[in-house]
Design a protein around this motif. Structure first.
Motif, PDB file in Angstrom:
ATOM      1  N   ASP A  84       0.859  -1.176   0.000  1.00 26.41           N
ATOM      2  CA  ASP A  84       0.000   0.000   0.000  1.00 26.41           C
ATOM      3  C   ASP A  84       0.900   1.232   0.000  1.00 26.41           C
ATOM      4  O   ASP A  84       1.670   1.442   0.933  1.00 26.41           O
ATOM      5  CB  ASP A  84      -0.898  -0.022   1.234  1.00 26.41           C
ATOM      6  CG  ASP A  84      -1.650   1.271   1.401  1.00 26.41           C
ATOM      7  OD1 ASP A  84      -2.227   1.754   0.419  1.00 26.41           O
ATOM      8  OD2 ASP A  84      -1.642   1.811   2.526  1.00 26.41           O
ATOM      9  N   VAL A  85       0.796   2.023  -1.045  1.00 30.39           N
ATOM     10  CA  VAL A  85       1.703   3.156  -1.214  1.00 30.39           C
ATOM     11  C   VAL A  85       1.049   4.443  -0.696  1.00 30.39           C
ATOM     12  O   VAL A  85       0.084   4.933  -1.267  1.00 30.39           O
ATOM     13  CB  VAL A  85       2.125   3.318  -2.691  1.00 30.39           C
ATOM     14  CG1 VAL A  85       3.138   4.452  -2.837  1.00 30.39           C
ATOM     15  CG2 VAL A  85       2.702   2.016  -3.226  1.00 30.39           C
ATOM     16  N   GLN A  86       1.574   4.932   0.409  1.00 31.27           N
ATOM     17  CA  GLN A  86       1.286   6.260   0.962  1.00 31.27           C
ATOM     18  C   GLN A  86      -0.165   6.510   1.358  1.00 31.27           C
ATOM     19  O   GLN A  86      -0.675   7.610   1.195  1.00 31.27           O
ATOM     20  CB  GLN A  86       1.771   7.349   0.007  1.00 31.27           C
ATOM     21  CG  GLN A  86       3.261   7.311  -0.204  1.00 31.27           C
ATOM     22  CD  GLN A  86       3.759   8.377  -1.147  1.00 31.27           C
ATOM     23  OE1 GLN A  86       3.191   8.582  -2.210  1.00 31.27           O
ATOM     24  NE2 GLN A  86       4.813   9.066  -0.770  1.00 31.27           N
ATOM     25  N   ASP A  87      -0.828   5.514   1.918  1.00 32.58           N
ATOM     26  CA  ASP A  87      -2.186   5.706   2.425  1.00 32.58           C
ATOM     27  C   ASP A  87      -2.170   5.882   3.940  1.00 32.58           C
ATOM     28  O   ASP A  87      -1.235   5.446   4.620  1.00 32.58           O
ATOM     29  CB  ASP A  87      -3.060   4.482   2.124  1.00 32.58           C
ATOM     30  CG  ASP A  87      -3.717   4.536   0.770  1.00 32.58           C
ATOM     31  OD1 ASP A  87      -4.047   5.641   0.308  1.00 32.58           O
ATOM     32  OD2 ASP A  87      -3.917   3.469   0.177  1.00 32.58           O
ATOM     33  N   ILE A  88      -3.240   6.424   4.462  1.00 35.83           N
ATOM     34  CA  ILE A  88      -3.470   6.441   5.902  1.00 35.83           C
ATOM     35  C   ILE A  88      -3.825   5.007   6.290  1.00 35.83           C
ATOM     36  O   ILE A  88      -4.662   4.375   5.630  1.00 35.83           O
ATOM     37  CB  ILE A  88      -4.623   7.410   6.254  1.00 35.83           C
ATOM     38  CG1 ILE A  88      -4.225   8.836   5.857  1.00 35.83           C
ATOM     39  CG2 ILE A  88      -4.992   7.319   7.726  1.00 35.83           C
ATOM     40  CD1 ILE A  88      -5.372   9.820   5.898  1.00 35.83           C
ATOM     41  N   PRO A  89      -3.208   4.456   7.338  1.00 38.57           N
ATOM     42  CA  PRO A  89      -3.436   3.049   7.685  1.00 38.57           C
ATOM     43  C   PRO A  89      -4.910   2.662   7.831  1.00 38.57           C
ATOM     44  O   PRO A  89      -5.308   1.590   7.375  1.00 38.57           O
ATOM     45  CB  PRO A  89      -2.680   2.872   8.999  1.00 38.57           C
ATOM     46  CG  PRO A  89      -1.587   3.886   8.931  1.00 38.57           C
ATOM     47  CD  PRO A  89      -2.186   5.064   8.199  1.00 38.57           C
ATOM     48  N   THR A  90      -5.726   3.510   8.429  1.00 38.78           N
ATOM     49  CA  THR A  90      -7.140   3.142   8.597  1.00 38.78           C
ATOM     50  C   THR A  90      -7.840   2.998   7.251  1.00 38.78           C
ATOM     51  O   THR A  90      -8.659   2.088   7.068  1.00 38.78           O
ATOM     52  CB  THR A  90      -7.892   4.175   9.467  1.00 38.78           C
ATOM     53  OG1 THR A  90      -7.702   5.479   8.922  1.00 38.78           O
ATOM     54  CG2 THR A  90      -7.415   4.140  10.906  1.00 38.78           C
ATOM     55  N   MET A  91      -7.511   3.856   6.305  1.00 40.36           N
ATOM     56  CA  MET A  91      -8.109   3.756   4.965  1.00 40.36           C
ATOM     57  C   MET A  91      -7.664   2.467   4.274  1.00 40.36           C
ATOM     58  O   MET A  91      -8.469   1.796   3.621  1.00 40.36           O
ATOM     59  CB  MET A  91      -7.742   4.975   4.125  1.00 40.36           C
ATOM     60  CG  MET A  91      -8.385   6.260   4.603  1.00 40.36           C
ATOM     61  SD  MET A  91      -7.819   7.712   3.672  1.00 40.36           S
ATOM     62  CE  MET A  91      -8.477   7.381   2.056  1.00 40.36           C
ATOM     63  N   ALA A  92      -6.389   2.141   4.417  1.00 37.46           N
ATOM     64  CA  ALA A  92      -5.858   0.922   3.806  1.00 37.46           C
ATOM     65  C   ALA A  92      -6.525  -0.310   4.421  1.00 37.46           C
ATOM     66  O   ALA A  92      -6.896  -1.253   3.702  1.00 37.46           O
ATOM     67  CB  ALA A  92      -4.350   0.867   3.975  1.00 37.46           C
ATOM     68  N   ARG A  93      -6.690  -0.320   5.739  1.00 40.77           N
ATOM     69  CA  ARG A  93      -7.348  -1.455   6.398  1.00 40.77           C
ATOM     70  C   ARG A  93      -8.795  -1.612   5.929  1.00 40.77           C
ATOM     71  O   ARG A  93      -9.275  -2.726   5.735  1.00 40.77           O
ATOM     72  CB  ARG A  93      -7.301  -1.285   7.914  1.00 40.77           C
ATOM     73  CG  ARG A  93      -5.955  -1.588   8.513  1.00 40.77           C
ATOM     74  CD  ARG A  93      -5.989  -1.572  10.048  1.00 40.77           C
ATOM     75  NE  ARG A  93      -4.647  -1.519  10.559  1.00 40.77           N
ATOM     76  CZ  ARG A  93      -4.004  -0.401  10.908  1.00 40.77           C
ATOM     77  NH1 ARG A  93      -4.611   0.774  10.844  1.00 40.77           N
ATOM     78  NH2 ARG A  93      -2.763  -0.451  11.327  1.00 40.77           N
ATOM     79  N   GLU A  94      -9.491  -0.498   5.755  1.00 41.88           N
ATOM     80  CA  GLU A  94     -10.878  -0.551   5.265  1.00 41.88           C
ATOM     81  C   GLU A  94     -10.931  -1.144   3.851  1.00 41.88           C
ATOM     82  O   GLU A  94     -11.813  -1.949   3.541  1.00 41.88           O
ATOM     83  CB  GLU A  94     -11.500   0.848   5.279  1.00 41.88           C
ATOM     84  CG  GLU A  94     -11.812   1.359   6.662  1.00 41.88           C
ATOM     85  CD  GLU A  94     -12.247   2.824   6.678  1.00 41.88           C
ATOM     86  OE1 GLU A  94     -12.462   3.420   5.597  1.00 41.88           O
ATOM     87  OE2 GLU A  94     -12.362   3.373   7.786  1.00 41.88           O
ATOM     88  N   PHE A  95      -9.997  -0.736   3.005  1.00 44.69           N
ATOM     89  CA  PHE A  95      -9.916  -1.257   1.637  1.00 44.69           C
ATOM     90  C   PHE A  95      -9.709  -2.774   1.665  1.00 44.69           C
ATOM     91  O   PHE A  95     -10.413  -3.530   0.993  1.00 44.69           O
ATOM     92  CB  PHE A  95      -8.756  -0.565   0.906  1.00 44.69           C
ATOM     93  CG  PHE A  95      -8.557  -0.960  -0.525  1.00 44.69           C
ATOM     94  CD1 PHE A  95      -9.033  -0.149  -1.547  1.00 44.69           C
ATOM     95  CD2 PHE A  95      -7.875  -2.117  -0.871  1.00 44.69           C
ATOM     96  CE1 PHE A  95      -8.827  -0.494  -2.890  1.00 44.69           C
ATOM     97  CE2 PHE A  95      -7.668  -2.469  -2.191  1.00 44.69           C
ATOM     98  CZ  PHE A  95      -8.151  -1.653  -3.206  1.00 44.69           C
ATOM     99  N   VAL A  96      -8.731  -3.217   2.440  1.00 42.13           N
ATOM    100  CA  VAL A  96      -8.396  -4.640   2.539  1.00 42.13           C
ATOM    101  C   VAL A  96      -9.597  -5.435   3.044  1.00 42.13           C
ATOM    102  O   VAL A  96      -9.919  -6.502   2.511  1.00 42.13           O
ATOM    103  CB  VAL A  96      -7.154  -4.825   3.439  1.00 42.13           C
ATOM    104  CG1 VAL A  96      -6.959  -6.277   3.846  1.00 42.13           C
ATOM    105  CG2 VAL A  96      -5.908  -4.307   2.722  1.00 42.13           C
TER     106      VAL A  96
END
Length: 161
Positions: A84-96
């Motif tokens: 995951d390139v340069q995302d806010i961790p919470t946004m990345a977790r939601e995507f996953v």
């Protein structure tokens, strides 16, 4: 203007493709599940697919289901790693969570891993052979699940000369 854009695109692809045939750059970090990850633990042992993505990338959302399906179908024959390139961790977790990804996803907050792999856009997929060398590079999105699956099967079957 069109010629300049085409030339810049070709230069970008040539630079990125220059990593094919080279040893895969190793990287380490924490996964979104807060577990340590070190690519070196897998290099030379199993085929690996490294997928660079971001939540603000519309094509990344379009092809995200392919990745969940690939993990289910081929997870015992290769390792899929999301970067995951340069995302806010919470946004990345939601995507996953939204797409049901179960493979390791490492955050690349500074884009250092992307730079090591010469990634110039997202999504980008890098295929690492069982010997630890980069054997394929797919810049941009997949336009079909069939094309994606074909590349996965090619990686699984690939053997060094």
């Amino acid at each position: 203007m069109k010629r300049l854009l085409a030339l810049l695109t070709l230069i970008g692809l040539a630079l990125a493709g220059g990593i094919v045939g080279q040893p895969a750059p190793s990287f380490q970090g924490k996964t979104l599940a807060d577990k340590p990850f070190n690519l070196a633990d897998y290099l030379g042992k199993i085929p690996i697919v490294v997928h660079f993505w971001a939540t603000n990338c519309p094509p990344c959302h379009t092809e995200a289901p392919y990745w969940a399906q690939a993990q289910q179908a081929y997870g015992d024959q290769l390792l899929i790693v999301g970067v995951d390139v340069q995302d806010i961790p919470t946004m990345a977790r939601e995507f996953v969570a939204k797409y049901g990804w179960t493979f390791p996803v490492v955050q690349d907050g500074t884009a250092a891993v992307a730079a090591a792999y010469r990634v110039t856009g997202k999504p980008t997929t890098v295929f690492i052979g069982i010997d630890g060398t980069v054997v394929g590079f797919h810049p941009g999105p997949y336009t079909s699940a069939a094309a994606f699956e074909q590349d996965l099967l090619r990686l699984i079957a690939w053997r060094p000369d």
